[in-house]
Design an enzyme around this catalytic site. Structure first.
Site, PDB file in Angstrom:
ATOM      1  N   HIS A  67     -16.574  70.680 -70.772  1.00 41.56           N
ATOM      2  CA  HIS A  67     -17.646  70.551 -69.776  1.00 41.56           C
ATOM      3  C   HIS A  67     -18.117  71.931 -69.323  1.00 41.56           C
ATOM      4  O   HIS A  67     -19.323  72.210 -69.283  1.00 41.56           O
ATOM      5  CB  HIS A  67     -17.139  69.780 -68.551  1.00 41.56           C
ATOM      6  CG  HIS A  67     -16.993  68.307 -68.748  1.00 41.56           C
ATOM      7  ND1 HIS A  67     -17.990  67.513 -69.273  1.00 41.56           N
ATOM      8  CD2 HIS A  67     -15.963  67.466 -68.454  1.00 41.56           C
ATOM      9  CE1 HIS A  67     -17.582  66.260 -69.310  1.00 41.56           C
ATOM     10  NE2 HIS A  67     -16.357  66.204 -68.818  1.00 41.56           N
TER      11      HIS A  67
ATOM     12  N   HIS B  10     -10.630  68.948 -72.213  1.00 38.13           N
ATOM     13  CA  HIS B  10     -11.756  68.105 -71.778  1.00 38.13           C
ATOM     14  C   HIS B  10     -12.589  68.840 -70.732  1.00 38.13           C
ATOM     15  O   HIS B  10     -13.825  68.933 -70.851  1.00 38.13           O
ATOM     16  CB  HIS B  10     -11.191  66.799 -71.209  1.00 38.13           C
ATOM     17  CG  HIS B  10     -12.212  65.889 -70.607  1.00 38.13           C
ATOM     18  ND1 HIS B  10     -12.581  64.701 -71.193  1.00 38.13           N
ATOM     19  CD2 HIS B  10     -12.948  65.965 -69.451  1.00 38.13           C
ATOM     20  CE1 HIS B  10     -13.492  64.101 -70.440  1.00 38.13           C
ATOM     21  NE2 HIS B  10     -13.722  64.856 -69.374  1.00 38.13           N
ATOM     22  N   GLU B  11     -11.917  69.368 -69.715  1.00 34.26           N
ATOM     23  CA  GLU B  11     -12.639  70.060 -68.653  1.00 34.26           C
ATOM     24  C   GLU B  11     -13.246  71.371 -69.155  1.00 34.26           C
ATOM     25  O   GLU B  11     -14.337  71.770 -68.728  1.00 34.26           O
ATOM     26  CB  GLU B  11     -11.701  70.326 -67.470  1.00 34.26           C
ATOM     27  CG  GLU B  11     -11.042  69.085 -66.873  1.00 34.26           C
ATOM     28  CD  GLU B  11     -12.036  68.108 -66.266  1.00 34.26           C
ATOM     29  OE1 GLU B  11     -13.229  68.434 -66.196  1.00 34.26           O
ATOM     30  OE2 GLU B  11     -11.615  67.016 -65.865  1.00 34.26           O
TER      31      GLU B  11
END
Length: 260
Positions: free
Chosen positions: A65, A61-62
């Site tokens: 980003h 997820h990170e």
């Protein structure tokens, strides 16, 4: 200094961290243990499988980003270690890893992460700003489908029941993380998606409540019918994929190995 010397730091910034490889090793080993029934406590194997799988998903997820920010113009994400998939490189390990794991243990909810520091002034397009925020929830959604679709399609009909329910619970966590992340409240990715399109006055007002946005949402989830709404929506998504929500409930019970 040779050309190779100038390129080495950049390659190092994108090299997968040994920490992430260890997480994958734990995930694979625990998946094998649950599948084969190895060990005296199958439920502990489910616990390790879900926790390691959840932390891996937080890293992805990170990373999403950071990778989107890199292509959007923020070239500093590499130097910060965000492209190595190392959870300890995040700006706030407590918010991105520790609290999400605690919330899974306590309530079976996929708490959003969200602690990579993007230098937004380097991003020149509102669309790119929105894409950076949307990249994380998109990963959770893809993972939810990847985890649950094989169950719904019947591909795991002959698989061990413990493995199936563990997979269903991990998939449910991805759904709740997707839903929560898309809430348009400061502190969540959903707000980050719409923020570039708001007026300067609205953004300044939102900055005042941003530190409390996440706490307020989770207070509502625990103290109001909003929590029931979250679960109904998550279960509806599971049913769209032909996965009975009861499987995730059984998986959560198995996950809590410390209970009788």
């Amino acid at each position: 200094m040779t050309y190779a010397d100038t390129q080495r730091p950049r390659r190092d910034e994108r090299r997968i961290s040994p920490v992430f490889w260890v997480l994958l090793a734990v995930l694979g080993t625990s998946a094998w243990a649950v599948w084969t029934g190895f060990g005296e406590n199958d439920r502990f194997g489910v616990f390790l499988f879900v926790v390691s799988g959840w932390v891996v998903s937080l890293c992805l997820h990170e990373y999403a980003h950071a990778r989107t920010a890199l292509h959007g113009g923020d070239l500093t994400v590499g130097a910060k270690g965000y492209l190595t998939l190392n959870p300890f490189k995040y700006a706030n390990t407590l918010l991105s890893v520790i609290l999400p794991v605690i919330f899974v243990v306590l309530g079976g909810i996929g708490l959003p992460g969200g602690a990579v520091f993007i230098e937004r002034h380097r991003i020149r397009s509102r669309w790119k700003h929105s894409a950076i925020s949307a990249a994380g929830p998109a990963v959770n959604l893809v993972l939810a489908v990847a985890l649950l679709a094989p169950i719904g399609a019947g591909w795991l009909a002959t698989a061990p029941a413990g493995f199936v329910v563990a997979l269903a619970f991990l998939g449910l966590l991805q759904i709740t993380a997707t839903v929560l992340n898309l809430i348009p409240v400061p502190g969540f990715d959903g707000y980050g998606i719409i923020e570039p399109w708001l007026s300067l006055r609205a953004r300044r007002a939102a900055q005042q409540v941003a530190p409390f946005g996440m706490l307020a949402v989770f207070a509502l989830l625990w103290q109001t019918p909003a929590g029931d709404w979250l679960w109904r929506l998550a279960y509806q998504v599971m049913e769209l994929l032909d996965v009975p929500p009861a499987l995730a409930s059984i998986g959560y019970s198995a996950f809590r190995f410390w209970e009788n």
